[in-house]
Motif scaffolding. Structure first.
Motif, PDB file in Angstrom:
ATOM      1  N   HIS A   1     -16.756  89.802   7.659  1.00  0.00           N
ATOM      2  CA  HIS A   1     -17.889  89.010   7.175  1.00  0.00           C
ATOM      3  C   HIS A   1     -17.493  88.332   5.877  1.00  0.00           C
ATOM      4  N   ASP A   2     -17.494  87.013   5.896  1.00  0.00           N
ATOM      5  CA  ASP A   2     -17.106  86.272   4.700  1.00  0.00           C
ATOM      6  C   ASP A   2     -17.804  84.911   4.735  1.00  0.00           C
ATOM      7  N   GLY A   3     -17.270  83.943   4.055  1.00  0.00           N
ATOM      8  CA  GLY A   3     -17.910  82.635   4.079  1.00  0.00           C
ATOM      9  C   GLY A   3     -17.144  81.608   3.285  1.00  0.00           C
ATOM     10  N   LEU A   4     -17.564  80.367   3.461  1.00  0.00           N
ATOM     11  CA  LEU A   4     -16.894  79.282   2.753  1.00  0.00           C
ATOM     12  C   LEU A   4     -17.929  78.398   2.067  1.00  0.00           C
ATOM     13  N   ALA A   5     -17.525  77.862   0.953  1.00  0.00           N
ATOM     14  CA  ALA A   5     -18.390  76.921   0.237  1.00  0.00           C
ATOM     15  C   ALA A   5     -17.946  75.505   0.564  1.00  0.00           C
ATOM     16  N   PHE A   6     -18.933  74.669   0.770  1.00  0.00           N
ATOM     17  CA  PHE A   6     -18.725  73.234   1.047  1.00  0.00           C
ATOM     18  C   PHE A   6     -19.328  72.473  -0.116  1.00  0.00           C
ATOM     19  N   ILE A   7     -18.521  71.753  -0.845  1.00  0.00           N
ATOM     20  CA  ILE A   7     -19.033  71.083  -2.044  1.00  0.00           C
ATOM     21  C   ILE A   7     -18.585  69.634  -2.026  1.00  0.00           C
ATOM     22  N   ARG A   8     -19.520  68.758  -2.351  1.00  0.00           N
ATOM     23  CA  ARG A   8     -19.188  67.335  -2.373  1.00  0.00           C
ATOM     24  C   ARG A   8     -19.386  66.800  -3.783  1.00  0.00           C
ATOM     25  N   VAL A   9     -18.401  66.052  -4.247  1.00  0.00           N
ATOM     26  CA  VAL A   9     -18.536  65.394  -5.545  1.00  0.00           C
ATOM     27  C   VAL A   9     -19.383  64.150  -5.323  1.00  0.00           C
ATOM     28  N   LYS A  10     -20.478  64.066  -6.047  1.00  0.00           N
ATOM     29  CA  LYS A  10     -21.436  62.983  -5.797  1.00  0.00           C
ATOM     30  C   LYS A  10     -20.925  61.629  -6.260  1.00  0.00           C
ATOM     31  N   GLU A  11     -21.461  60.596  -5.613  1.00  0.00           N
ATOM     32  CA  GLU A  11     -21.141  59.221  -6.018  1.00  0.00           C
ATOM     33  C   GLU A  11     -21.704  58.935  -7.407  1.00  0.00           C
TER      34      GLU A  11
ATOM     35  N   ALA B   1      -7.882  80.874  13.250  1.00  0.00           N
ATOM     36  CA  ALA B   1      -7.551  79.638  13.960  1.00  0.00           C
ATOM     37  C   ALA B   1      -8.766  78.704  14.104  1.00  0.00           C
ATOM     38  N   PRO B   2      -9.952  79.221  14.493  1.00  0.00           N
ATOM     39  CA  PRO B   2     -11.100  78.314  14.600  1.00  0.00           C
ATOM     40  C   PRO B   2     -11.451  77.641  13.265  1.00  0.00           C
ATOM     41  N   TYR B   3     -11.268  78.340  12.181  1.00  0.00           N
ATOM     42  CA  TYR B   3     -11.537  77.798  10.843  1.00  0.00           C
ATOM     43  C   TYR B   3     -10.522  76.680  10.552  1.00  0.00           C
ATOM     44  N   GLY B   4      -9.268  76.934  10.888  1.00  0.00           N
ATOM     45  CA  GLY B   4      -8.239  75.911  10.694  1.00  0.00           C
ATOM     46  C   GLY B   4      -8.518  74.672  11.516  1.00  0.00           C
ATOM     47  N   ARG B   5      -8.929  74.901  12.766  1.00  0.00           N
ATOM     48  CA  ARG B   5      -9.237  73.785  13.658  1.00  0.00           C
ATOM     49  C   ARG B   5     -10.409  72.967  13.116  1.00  0.00           C
ATOM     50  N   LEU B   6     -11.402  73.670  12.565  1.00  0.00           N
ATOM     51  CA  LEU B   6     -12.552  72.980  11.966  1.00  0.00           C
ATOM     52  C   LEU B   6     -12.080  72.048  10.853  1.00  0.00           C
ATOM     53  N   MET B   7     -11.195  72.515  10.013  1.00  0.00           N
ATOM     54  CA  MET B   7     -10.723  71.671   8.902  1.00  0.00           C
ATOM     55  C   MET B   7      -9.894  70.503   9.432  1.00  0.00           C
ATOM     56  N   GLU B   8      -9.113  70.748  10.458  1.00  0.00           N
ATOM     57  CA  GLU B   8      -8.344  69.653  11.063  1.00  0.00           C
ATOM     58  C   GLU B   8      -9.294  68.556  11.558  1.00  0.00           C
ATOM     59  N   ILE B   9     -10.340  68.974  12.264  1.00  0.00           N
ATOM     60  CA  ILE B   9     -11.284  67.996  12.824  1.00  0.00           C
ATOM     61  C   ILE B   9     -12.029  67.260  11.707  1.00  0.00           C
ATOM     62  N   LEU B  10     -12.407  68.006  10.666  1.00  0.00           N
ATOM     63  CA  LEU B  10     -13.084  67.393   9.518  1.00  0.00           C
ATOM     64  C   LEU B  10     -12.214  66.308   8.878  1.00  0.00           C
ATOM     65  N   ILE B  11     -10.964  66.636   8.701  1.00  0.00           N
ATOM     66  CA  ILE B  11     -10.022  65.700   8.062  1.00  0.00           C
ATOM     67  C   ILE B  11      -9.898  64.435   8.900  1.00  0.00           C
ATOM     68  N   LYS B  12      -9.778  64.610  10.202  1.00  0.00           N
ATOM     69  CA  LYS B  12      -9.668  63.447  11.095  1.00  0.00           C
ATOM     70  C   LYS B  12     -10.954  62.621  11.064  1.00  0.00           C
ATOM     71  N   THR B  13     -12.086  63.297  11.126  1.00  0.00           N
ATOM     72  CA  THR B  13     -13.375  62.606  11.211  1.00  0.00           C
ATOM     73  C   THR B  13     -13.673  61.821   9.936  1.00  0.00           C
ATOM     74  N   ALA B  14     -13.348  62.419   8.805  1.00  0.00           N
ATOM     75  CA  ALA B  14     -13.659  61.785   7.524  1.00  0.00           C
ATOM     76  C   ALA B  14     -12.563  60.812   7.079  1.00  0.00           C
ATOM     77  N   GLY B  15     -11.512  60.703   7.830  1.00  0.00           N
ATOM     78  CA  GLY B  15     -10.417  59.798   7.448  1.00  0.00           C
ATOM     79  C   GLY B  15      -9.732  60.259   6.167  1.00  0.00           C
ATOM     80  N   ILE B  16      -9.653  61.559   5.979  1.00  0.00           N
ATOM     81  CA  ILE B  16      -9.044  62.120   4.761  1.00  0.00           C
ATOM     82  C   ILE B  16      -7.533  61.910   4.788  1.00  0.00           C
ATOM     83  N   ARG B  17      -7.002  61.422   3.673  1.00  0.00           N
ATOM     84  CA  ARG B  17      -5.570  61.111   3.623  1.00  0.00           C
ATOM     85  C   ARG B  17      -4.819  61.958   2.598  1.00  0.00           C
ATOM     86  N   ARG B  18      -5.535  62.410   1.571  1.00  0.00           N
ATOM     87  CA  ARG B  18      -4.850  63.187   0.521  1.00  0.00           C
ATOM     88  C   ARG B  18      -5.534  64.549   0.364  1.00  0.00           C
TER      89      ARG B  18
END
Ligand code: DHB
Ligand code: MG
Length: 227
Positions: A212-222, A43-60
């Motif tokens: 014990h696990d983890g997630l990768a955060f990757i950004r496609v550069k401009e 649940a905390p991981y899901g909540r993190l993604m929800e907040i990220l989506i809202k903060t970044a204005g993600i639509r798709r």
């Protein structure tokens, strides 16, 4: 430090900080009852993604691997009313269960679950030159992570965020215990991130109810020049 303690800490913050929405618990219960693996995000991981989506204005959003729709619901919670989420699931029974679970939410019409092989579905999407995604959440078959990443690129725009689940799995990568196709897939995935000049990434280790696990955060550069 034990998994019991990690579980308790997750539970504590779920109760203290997270929204109390029994529909999420019911999704977990439906997966249990169906005898499917209880491997959804916490649940905390899901909540993190929800907040990220809202903060970044993600639509798709594109999700790879629906299972019972637990992470799907957290992702969709973050979307604005015009936002959309496509979730890919290879197993028709799981897709049916997820659709059923998501029926209970106001955002149900913003979600489309597509049944089929994710690689094939992603290729079709790329060929049809549809609108790109702002966020791609990779959580499917671990042995196919390199291919998911490769096919995420034509579906991305500069600035697209790619999050991949389960990239640490008890630290097997560092321990050199790389035997299974899943482990090999994840190792190749990390190497691809490291060597692709169009990508900038990080890996976050997590402990919690899922061990014990983890997630990768990757950004496609401009541009290639931006470091
Ligand atoms: C497991 C966990 C996951 O989050 C997943 O996507 C697949 C497998 C596991 O613990 O086995
Ligand atoms: Mg996962």
């Amino acid at each position: 430090m034990t998994i019991e303690l990690w579980k308790n800490v997750d539970r504590h913050y779920k109760e203290l900080i997270l929204p109390h929405d029994e529909r999420f618990d019911r999704i977990e219960e439906s997966v249990r009852k169906a005898g499917l693996p209880e491997i959804a995000i916490s649940a905390p991981y899901g909540r993190l993604m929800e907040i990220l989506i809202k903060t970044a204005g993600i639509r798709r959003v594109l999700e790879i691997g629906t299972l019972g729709g637990y992470s799907t619901a957290w992702l969709a919670r973050g979307l604005p009313p015009e936002g959309t989420l496509i979730s890919l699931e290879i197993d028709p029974e799981r897709a049916k269960l997820a659709r059923n679970n998501l029926e209970n939410f106001d955002f149900k019409n913003q979600i489309e679950i597509r049944v089929g092989n994710a690689l094939q579905l992603m290729e079709e999407m790329a060929q049809s030159h549809q609108e790109t995604f702002d966020l791609i959440f990779i959580d499917g078959n671990k042995s196919q992570y390199p291919e998911y990443l490769e096919l995420s690129l034509p579906l991305s725009r500069p600035g697209t965020l790619i999050i991949a689940d389960n990239v640490i799995k008890h630290g097997q990568v560092v321990n050199q215990i790389i035997k299974t196709p899943d482990q090999k897939g994840v190792v190749k995935f990390h190497k691809m991130v490291a060597s692709n000049p169009h990508l900038e990434g990080s890996v976050i280790q997590t402990v919690g109810q899922k061990g014990h696990d983890g997630l990768a955060f990757i950004r496609v550069k401009e541009t290639l020049s931006s470091q």
